[in-house]
Design a protein around this motif. Structure first.
Motif, PDB file in Angstrom:
ATOM      1  N   HIS A  44       0.824  -1.221   0.000  1.00 14.31           N
ATOM      2  CA  HIS A  44       0.000   0.000   0.000  1.00 14.31           C
ATOM      3  C   HIS A  44       0.854   1.265   0.000  1.00 14.31           C
ATOM      4  O   HIS A  44       1.958   1.269   0.552  1.00 14.31           O
ATOM      5  N   ILE A  45       0.303   2.320  -0.587  1.00 16.05           N
ATOM      6  CA  ILE A  45       0.945   3.637  -0.547  1.00 16.05           C
ATOM      7  C   ILE A  45       0.110   4.520   0.369  1.00 16.05           C
ATOM      8  O   ILE A  45      -1.013   4.900   0.020  1.00 16.05           O
ATOM      9  N   GLY A  46       0.653   4.837   1.532  1.00 16.26           N
ATOM     10  CA  GLY A  46      -0.079   5.683   2.472  1.00 16.26           C
ATOM     11  C   GLY A  46       0.307   7.134   2.330  1.00 16.26           C
ATOM     12  O   GLY A  46      -0.532   8.006   2.127  1.00 16.26           O
ATOM     13  N   CYS A  47       1.607   7.395   2.419  1.00 22.28           N
ATOM     14  CA  CYS A  47       2.072   8.790   2.462  1.00 22.28           C
ATOM     15  C   CYS A  47       2.911   9.149   1.254  1.00 22.28           C
ATOM     16  O   CYS A  47       2.943  10.297   0.833  1.00 22.28           O
ATOM     17  N   ASP A  48       3.621   8.170   0.692  1.00 20.19           N
ATOM     18  CA  ASP A  48       4.574   8.392  -0.392  1.00 20.19           C
ATOM     19  C   ASP A  48       5.725   9.309   0.036  1.00 20.19           C
ATOM     20  O   ASP A  48       6.413   9.867  -0.805  1.00 20.19           O
ATOM     21  N   SER A  68       7.935   8.407   2.927  1.00 22.32           N
ATOM     22  CA  SER A  68       8.799   7.685   3.883  1.00 22.32           C
ATOM     23  C   SER A  68       8.357   7.763   5.333  1.00 22.32           C
ATOM     24  O   SER A  68       9.135   7.482   6.231  1.00 22.32           O
ATOM     25  N   GLN A  69       7.129   8.167   5.583  1.00 23.69           N
ATOM     26  CA  GLN A  69       6.718   8.356   6.972  1.00 23.69           C
ATOM     27  C   GLN A  69       5.917   7.184   7.535  1.00 23.69           C
ATOM     28  O   GLN A  69       6.016   6.890   8.722  1.00 23.69           O
ATOM     29  N   CYS A  70       5.060   6.529   6.716  1.00 20.46           N
ATOM     30  CA  CYS A  70       4.026   5.671   7.292  1.00 20.46           C
ATOM     31  C   CYS A  70       4.348   4.186   7.302  1.00 20.46           C
ATOM     32  O   CYS A  70       3.772   3.432   8.085  1.00 20.46           O
ATOM     33  N   GLY A  71       5.220   3.732   6.411  1.00 24.89           N
ATOM     34  CA  GLY A  71       5.594   2.315   6.405  1.00 24.89           C
ATOM     35  C   GLY A  71       4.594   1.373   5.755  1.00 24.89           C
ATOM     36  O   GLY A  71       4.825   0.159   5.728  1.00 24.89           O
ATOM     37  N   ALA A  72       3.472   1.886   5.210  1.00 22.38           N
ATOM     38  CA  ALA A  72       2.478   0.992   4.591  1.00 22.38           C
ATOM     39  C   ALA A  72       3.075   0.237   3.400  1.00 22.38           C
ATOM     40  O   ALA A  72       2.618  -0.851   3.052  1.00 22.38           O
ATOM     41  N   CYS A  73       4.103   0.825   2.776  1.00 22.70           N
ATOM     42  CA  CYS A  73       4.702   0.264   1.560  1.00 22.70           C
ATOM     43  C   CYS A  73       5.870  -0.670   1.857  1.00 22.70           C
ATOM     44  O   CYS A  73       6.613  -1.023   0.945  1.00 22.70           O
ATOM     45  N   LYS A  86      11.234   0.775   2.720  1.00 21.09           N
ATOM     46  CA  LYS A  86      10.008   1.437   2.290  1.00 21.09           C
ATOM     47  C   LYS A  86      10.084   1.529   0.768  1.00 21.09           C
ATOM     48  O   LYS A  86      10.930   2.245   0.232  1.00 21.09           O
ATOM     49  N   CYS A 121       8.402   2.936  -1.386  1.00 19.24           N
ATOM     50  CA  CYS A 121       8.157   4.244  -1.994  1.00 19.24           C
ATOM     51  C   CYS A 121       9.421   5.085  -1.994  1.00 19.24           C
ATOM     52  O   CYS A 121       9.441   6.175  -2.556  1.00 19.24           O
TER      53      CYS A 121
HETATM   54  S1  FES Z   1       3.967   5.034   1.453  1.00 18.05           S
HETATM   55 FE1  FES Z   1       4.293   5.781   3.468  1.00 18.05          FE
HETATM   56  S2  FES Z   1       6.339   5.151   3.825  1.00 18.05           S
HETATM   57 FE2  FES Z   1       6.038   4.569   1.774  1.00 18.05          FE
END
Ligand code: FES
Ligand SMILES: Cc1cc2nc3c(=O)[nH]c(=O)nc-3n(C[C@H](O)[C@H](O)[C@H](O)COP(=O)(O)OP(=O)(O)OC[C@H]3O[C@@H](n4cnc5c(N)ncnc54)[C@H](O)[C@@H]3O)c2cc1C
Ligand code: FES
Lengths: 156, 259
Positions: free
Chosen positions: A36-40, A42-47, A57, A59
């Motif tokens: 998943h792409i949450g923030c794009d 480097s903050q959220c870690g979804a990717c 990460k 992204c």
């Molecule tokens: S999409 Fe949030 S860290 Fe990569």
């Protein structure tokens, strides 16, 4: 340019530009949309995915920079019969997810921890998951799930 | 993001040659640069990845000196043995994914005023080795995001004389995990050096009053009550200059206690 990777054990390749991110290549070229792409940013870690065993990460990595690497995504975490893998099952059993958006990244980050530290303390789990943000669960059940999965993994 | 040509040389010589082309920029772990490129703050025409150069990777210890290749990720420094104060600093940078990719060379080239490594480099009087020369830490840092590096010059390694006692104490900005104020203390015999990151508009600096006090008595209590001037310290939504000034002495005492 052509990028060739081993993804979840299978050789995969496709055409990319210099600027193509690993996350874009996985999702748009290989249709592996579990990442998943949450923030794009480097903050959220979804990717989060693994590249040659290391948690990254996706992204914030260019596809061409990991040419030839072995990549594992959430799609590679299920058992071979298609049932949920050990960590995934623990997340379900312990209500480690609500909306599920952060879950692929949480599972990949947890798997990276358990691979090097099969019996972490709760504090070590929390420290390890610092780069993964969840807006729903409040984290407690995620930590419970990881601890449960860690018990289930025999020490090597 | 604007597109670019991507090259991944296998040697320093090839990388330097590629960086000689117009609009070329080095890419190490990408944990800073990729974000800047997404915002169009950087738009290189050619991106030269350093991550495929074996000579730029790895940690070695010999003769009381730890040498770290510029493209060595933080995670590897965290696992190294021989300089626990530095390994603990590296293990506290960002999160595991940032540590798996981000490198010491990228961190020092970028010289973010809140980055962790600059404090260790300055406190230890480390040497920044480039493809052209060796730069002493005292000459390397030239203010926020500014260094002695010239166009086309790349860091190849960093050499730290291993201190007798050392530690890094970081007061984390909890969202970014960068330092709101971080202090590295290094003791070599009777000599003590104290370097502060995260606090100043001029980037990393040495706290000489703290050094004098610790040289007289290497004890956390020695810096208690010492005042730091808030002039020139960073003001942002996370803390005022006075707050950071107070943290300098507090984090120095914690670093001494941990060393
Ligand atoms: S999409 Fe949030 S860290 Fe990569
Ligand atoms: C979520 C997050 C949290 C973070 N937390 C922290 C933290 O707590 N503390 C901290 O210190 N940092 C932190 N960082 C920054 C991180 O440490 C980066 O790895 C580092 O700042 C840049 O290193 P890099 O290898 O990724 O460099 P890149 O992003 O690849 O490059 C950065 C710059 O350096 C140049 N460059 C790269 N290598 C060289 C070289 N060998 N010679 C000359 N120029 C070069 C590039 O051209 C570019 O301008 C964080 C980053 C993120 C995304
Ligand atoms: S379950 Fe919704 S973000 Fe974590």
């Amino acid at each position: 340019m052509k990028v060739s990777l081993t993804v979840n054990g299978k050789p995969m390749s496709g055409e990319v530009e210099g600027r193509t991110l690993l996350s874009t290549f996985l999702r748009e070229t290989l249709s592996l949309t579990g990442t998943h792409i949450g923030c794009d940013t480097s903050q959220c870690g979804a990717c989060t995915v693994h590249v040659d065993g290391a948690q990254v990460k996706s992204c914030t990595v260019f596809a061409l920079d990991v040419q030839g690497s072995s990549v594992t995504t959430i799609e590679g975490m299920a058992n071979t019969d298609g049932s949920l893998g050990r960590i995934q099952q623990a997340f379900q059993d312990h209500h480690g997810l609500q909306c599920g958006f952060c879950t692929p990244g949480m599972v990949m980050a947890s798997a990276a921890l358990l691979a090097v530290n099969p019996t972490p303390t709760e504090a070590e789990v929390r420290h390890h998951l610092e780069g993964n943000i969840c807006r729903c669960t409040g984290y407690h059940n995620i930590v419970k799930a990881v601890m449960a999965a860690s018990d289930a993994i025999p020490a090597e | 993001m604007q597109n670019f040509d991507f090259v991944k040389p296998a040697s320093v010589a090839e990388a330097v040659a590629a960086l000689g082309t117009s609009g070329a920029q080095a890419l190490s772990g990408g944990q800073t640069l990729i974000g800047s490129m997404k915002q169009n703050l950087a738009a290189p025409a050619v991106l030269v990845s350093l991550t495929g150069i074996a000579a730029l990777k790895g940690v070695s210890v010999s003769g009381g000196v730890m040498s770290i290749g510029a493209a060595t990720p933080h995670a590897e420094v965290a696992k190294a043995s021989g300089f626990p104060g530095l390994s603990s600093l590296a293990g506290g940078i960002g999160d595991p994914a940032v540590r798996a990719r981000g490198t010491i060379g990228g961190s020092l080239a970028n010289n973010d005023p809140a980055a962790c490594y600059p404090s260790a480099v300055l406190a230890c009087g480390a040497t920044v080795v480039t493809n052209r020369r060796e730069i002493a830490a005292d000459d390397y840092f030239q203010g926020m995001f500014t260094t002695a590096l010239e166009d086309g010059e790349i860091i190849t390694a960093v050499r730290f004389p291993i201190p007798e006692r050392a530690a890094y104490a970081k007061f984390e900005q909890p969202a970014s995990r960068f330092s709101l104020t971080g202090v590295f203390v290094a003791k070599y015999g009777a000599k003590v050096r104290v370097a502060v990151t995260g606090a100043s508009n001029d980037g990393v600096f040495r706290w000489t009053d703290g050094e004098d006090a610790l040289q007289a008595s290497y004890d956390p209590a020695a810096v208690k009550g010492l005042k730091v001037s808030p002039d020139g310290l960073i003001a942002d939504l996370h803390g005022t200059p006075a707050y950071r000034a107070n943290l300098v002495a507090v984090m120095t005492a914690r670093a001494v206690a941990a060393s």
